[in-house]
Design a protein around this motif. Sequence first.
Motif, PDB file in Angstrom:
ATOM      1  N   ARG A  83     -54.289  40.368  12.486  1.00  0.00           N
ATOM      2  CA  ARG A  83     -54.652  40.886  11.158  1.00  0.00           C
ATOM      3  C   ARG A  83     -55.951  41.672  11.255  1.00  0.00           C
ATOM      4  NH1 ARG A  83     -53.154  35.597   9.822  1.00  0.00           N
ATOM      5  NH2 ARG A  83     -55.341  35.006   9.579  1.00  0.00           N
ATOM      6  N   PRO A  84     -55.921  42.893  11.773  1.00  0.00           N
ATOM      7  CA  PRO A  84     -57.154  43.676  11.844  1.00  0.00           C
ATOM      8  C   PRO A  84     -57.679  43.990  10.453  1.00  0.00           C
ATOM      9  CG  PRO A  84     -55.251  45.041  12.359  1.00  0.00           C
ATOM     10  CD  PRO A  84     -54.746  43.631  12.270  1.00  0.00           C
ATOM     11  N   GLY A  85     -58.984  44.137  10.350  1.00  0.00           N
ATOM     12  CA  GLY A  85     -59.576  44.449   9.057  1.00  0.00           C
ATOM     13  C   GLY A  85     -61.045  44.124   9.017  1.00  0.00           C
ATOM     14  N   ARG A  86     -61.603  44.158   7.817  1.00  0.00           N
ATOM     15  CA  ARG A  86     -63.020  43.873   7.564  1.00  0.00           C
ATOM     16  C   ARG A  86     -63.118  42.488   6.950  1.00  0.00           C
ATOM     17  NH1 ARG A  86     -67.592  46.734   7.679  1.00  0.00           N
ATOM     18  NH2 ARG A  86     -69.256  46.329   6.162  1.00  0.00           N
ATOM     19  N   TYR A  87     -63.945  41.628   7.565  1.00  0.00           N
ATOM     20  CA  TYR A  87     -64.010  40.231   7.152  1.00  0.00           C
ATOM     21  C   TYR A  87     -65.436  39.839   6.759  1.00  0.00           C
ATOM     22  CZ  TYR A  87     -59.279  39.583   8.901  1.00  0.00           C
ATOM     23  OH  TYR A  87     -57.929  39.672   9.077  1.00  0.00           O
ATOM     24  N   PRO A  88     -65.569  39.010   5.716  1.00  0.00           N
ATOM     25  CA  PRO A  88     -66.907  38.561   5.301  1.00  0.00           C
ATOM     26  C   PRO A  88     -67.444  37.490   6.240  1.00  0.00           C
ATOM     27  CG  PRO A  88     -65.235  37.519   3.931  1.00  0.00           C
ATOM     28  CD  PRO A  88     -64.507  38.506   4.819  1.00  0.00           C
ATOM     29  N   LEU A  89     -68.758  37.542   6.466  1.00  0.00           N
ATOM     30  CA  LEU A  89     -69.436  36.508   7.247  1.00  0.00           C
ATOM     31  C   LEU A  89     -69.980  35.477   6.259  1.00  0.00           C
ATOM     32  CD1 LEU A  89     -71.376  38.824   9.737  1.00  0.00           C
ATOM     33  CD2 LEU A  89     -69.072  37.874   9.951  1.00  0.00           C
ATOM     34  N   GLU A  90     -69.171  34.471   5.985  1.00  0.00           N
ATOM     35  CA  GLU A  90     -69.478  33.539   4.907  1.00  0.00           C
ATOM     36  C   GLU A  90     -70.520  32.498   5.291  1.00  0.00           C
ATOM     37  OE1 GLU A  90     -65.696  32.005   3.819  1.00  0.00           O
ATOM     38  OE2 GLU A  90     -65.052  33.854   2.822  1.00  0.00           O
ATOM     39  N   VAL A  91     -70.801  32.366   6.570  1.00  0.00           N
ATOM     40  CA  VAL A  91     -71.850  31.450   7.019  1.00  0.00           C
ATOM     41  C   VAL A  91     -72.807  32.224   7.910  1.00  0.00           C
ATOM     42  CG1 VAL A  91     -70.417  29.380   6.887  1.00  0.00           C
ATOM     43  CG2 VAL A  91     -70.449  30.714   8.989  1.00  0.00           C
ATOM     44  N   ALA A  92     -74.022  31.694   8.060  1.00  0.00           N
ATOM     45  CA  ALA A  92     -75.064  32.425   8.766  1.00  0.00           C
ATOM     46  C   ALA A  92     -74.857  32.452  10.265  1.00  0.00           C
ATOM     47  CB  ALA A  92     -76.428  31.821   8.440  1.00  0.00           C
ATOM     48  N   ASP A  93     -74.169  31.482  10.808  1.00  0.00           N
ATOM     49  CA  ASP A  93     -74.017  31.408  12.262  1.00  0.00           C
ATOM     50  C   ASP A  93     -72.556  31.531  12.681  1.00  0.00           C
ATOM     51  OD1 ASP A  93     -73.270  29.043  11.148  1.00  0.00           O
ATOM     52  OD2 ASP A  93     -74.166  27.761  12.685  1.00  0.00           O
ATOM     53  N   MET A  94     -71.813  32.434  12.048  1.00  0.00           N
ATOM     54  CA  MET A  94     -70.406  32.601  12.397  1.00  0.00           C
ATOM     55  C   MET A  94     -70.280  33.132  13.817  1.00  0.00           C
ATOM     56  SD  MET A  94     -67.371  34.701  10.445  1.00  0.00           S
ATOM     57  CE  MET A  94     -67.233  33.460   9.159  1.00  0.00           C
ATOM     58  N   LYS A  95     -69.460  32.461  14.618  1.00  0.00           N
ATOM     59  CA  LYS A  95     -69.282  32.820  16.019  1.00  0.00           C
ATOM     60  C   LYS A  95     -68.101  33.779  16.185  1.00  0.00           C
ATOM     61  CE  LYS A  95     -72.505  29.991  17.498  1.00  0.00           C
ATOM     62  NZ  LYS A  95     -72.151  28.864  18.387  1.00  0.00           N
ATOM     63  N   LEU A  96     -68.022  34.358  17.370  1.00  0.00           N
ATOM     64  CA  LEU A  96     -66.937  35.281  17.693  1.00  0.00           C
ATOM     65  C   LEU A  96     -65.575  34.620  17.524  1.00  0.00           C
ATOM     66  CD1 LEU A  96     -65.722  37.879  18.905  1.00  0.00           C
ATOM     67  CD2 LEU A  96     -66.205  36.931  21.164  1.00  0.00           C
ATOM     68  N   THR A  97     -65.437  33.395  18.006  1.00  0.00           N
ATOM     69  CA  THR A  97     -64.144  32.713  17.895  1.00  0.00           C
ATOM     70  C   THR A  97     -63.783  32.432  16.436  1.00  0.00           C
ATOM     71  OG1 THR A  97     -65.333  30.623  18.290  1.00  0.00           O
ATOM     72  CG2 THR A  97     -64.247  31.656  20.182  1.00  0.00           C
ATOM     73  N   ASP A  98     -64.790  32.178  15.584  1.00  0.00           N
ATOM     74  CA  ASP A  98     -64.518  31.962  14.159  1.00  0.00           C
ATOM     75  C   ASP A  98     -63.925  33.228  13.530  1.00  0.00           C
ATOM     76  OD1 ASP A  98     -65.605  29.387  14.324  1.00  0.00           O
ATOM     77  OD2 ASP A  98     -67.626  30.122  13.921  1.00  0.00           O
ATOM     78  N   LEU A  99     -64.513  34.377  13.859  1.00  0.00           N
ATOM     79  CA  LEU A  99     -64.054  35.633  13.268  1.00  0.00           C
ATOM     80  C   LEU A  99     -62.669  36.011  13.788  1.00  0.00           C
ATOM     81  CD1 LEU A  99     -64.962  37.762  11.280  1.00  0.00           C
ATOM     82  CD2 LEU A  99     -65.944  39.046  13.188  1.00  0.00           C
ATOM     83  N   LEU A 100     -62.414  35.782  15.072  1.00  0.00           N
ATOM     84  CA  LEU A 100     -61.086  36.063  15.612  1.00  0.00           C
ATOM     85  C   LEU A 100     -60.033  35.164  14.968  1.00  0.00           C
ATOM     86  CD1 LEU A 100     -61.805  36.604  19.413  1.00  0.00           C
ATOM     87  CD2 LEU A 100     -61.170  38.327  17.725  1.00  0.00           C
ATOM     88  N   ALA A 101     -60.409  33.921  14.676  1.00  0.00           N
ATOM     89  CA  ALA A 101     -59.472  33.022  14.007  1.00  0.00           C
ATOM     90  C   ALA A 101     -59.140  33.533  12.607  1.00  0.00           C
ATOM     91  CB  ALA A 101     -60.057  31.614  13.940  1.00  0.00           C
ATOM     92  N   MET A 102     -60.144  34.078  11.901  1.00  0.00           N
ATOM     93  CA  MET A 102     -59.886  34.651  10.587  1.00  0.00           C
ATOM     94  C   MET A 102     -58.930  35.836  10.677  1.00  0.00           C
ATOM     95  SD  MET A 102     -63.732  34.522   8.945  1.00  0.00           S
ATOM     96  CE  MET A 102     -63.216  35.329   7.424  1.00  0.00           C
ATOM     97  N   ALA A 103     -58.991  36.564  11.790  1.00  0.00           N
ATOM     98  CA  ALA A 103     -58.108  37.713  11.987  1.00  0.00           C
ATOM     99  C   ALA A 103     -56.766  37.315  12.575  1.00  0.00           C
ATOM    100  CB  ALA A 103     -58.790  38.741  12.888  1.00  0.00           C
ATOM    101  N   GLY A 104     -56.475  36.018  12.645  1.00  0.00           N
ATOM    102  CA  GLY A 104     -55.185  35.559  13.145  1.00  0.00           C
ATOM    103  C   GLY A 104     -55.092  35.462  14.646  1.00  0.00           C
ATOM    104  N   GLY A 105     -56.229  35.616  15.344  1.00  0.00           N
ATOM    105  CA  GLY A 105     -56.224  35.529  16.799  1.00  0.00           C
ATOM    106  C   GLY A 105     -55.756  36.828  17.437  1.00  0.00           C
ATOM    107  N   THR A 106     -55.900  36.906  18.745  1.00  0.00           N
ATOM    108  CA  THR A 106     -55.457  38.106  19.460  1.00  0.00           C
ATOM    109  C   THR A 106     -53.932  38.160  19.466  1.00  0.00           C
ATOM    110  OG1 THR A 106     -55.549  36.902  21.558  1.00  0.00           O
ATOM    111  CG2 THR A 106     -57.503  38.149  20.915  1.00  0.00           C
TER     112      THR A 106
END
Length: 286
Positions: A135-158
């Motif tokens: 799910r490519p797109g623009r995602y909000p950083l809802e926490v201050a220490d969001m990690k790379l794996t957290d953001l990839l999970a929001m995008a549905g993974g590779t």
Amino acid sequence: MASFKQNNWARACVGAVVASMALAASLPLHAQNTAPNAPIPASSTPEYRLGAGDVVRITVYQNPDLTLETRVSESGVVSYPLIGQVRLGGQSISAAERAIADGLRNGNFVKQPQVTIAVLQVRGNQANVLGQVNRPGRYPLEVADMKLTDLLAMAGGTAATGADIVVITGTRNGRPYRAEVDLPTIFASQSRGEDIVIQNGDAIWVDRQPMVYIYGEVQRPGPMRLERGMTLMQSLATGGGLNQRGTEKGIRVHRKGADGKVQIITPAMDDVMRDGDVVYVRESLF
């Protein structure tokens, strides 16, 4: 009679001791080891910082007329009743609450204001996830220490066609920033430091997986994923192996060099393949 009173007194003492022991056991370990009135350690987790575009709801306890839903402007300020312009952009939630409370208190509008800020929409801190993700797109950083794996999970993974190497670009301390992260190493022992903290404006790019192409006298010709350290023999096995007409002596690999020109080489079976290699299996003459 005296003996009866002494027994009752002893039972009462034992009961008090048991009750105190039970209470101590029910408390968390840090509470058992903390002296009375000792301050509770503050959390080390960084707070989310408000950014331009964030939509917030500001409430003041027992003052419903001061409730306001507003958007943080591009300059990082909001216009709040009675106190006017207040800079919230770049501040943590608790700092923003204190800024409004101080304004109400210093202006003698509310004696002891208790201000609460809730973020309704995150628009000021976002990152882009592009390339081979589900799910490519623009995602909000809802926490201050969001990690790379957290953001990839929001995008549905590779995606199934995604590579293991992820590229992160952005800015750090006012300078251009670029990093390549090997995803499998993040989950290796003692390698969690590779899980980079994502910041506002970062872009994450997942390239396509490396491929090798096999054609000629094999069971299943075509493109296939190039695994790490895959040898020529392993790539042929992935293609089902040679058919009855194929011969190992007739194998050639077409490989693009650094100058962009294609070279034709005769590899050994244990030679490691490269991304973009084209393997051709010739027909046996006998």
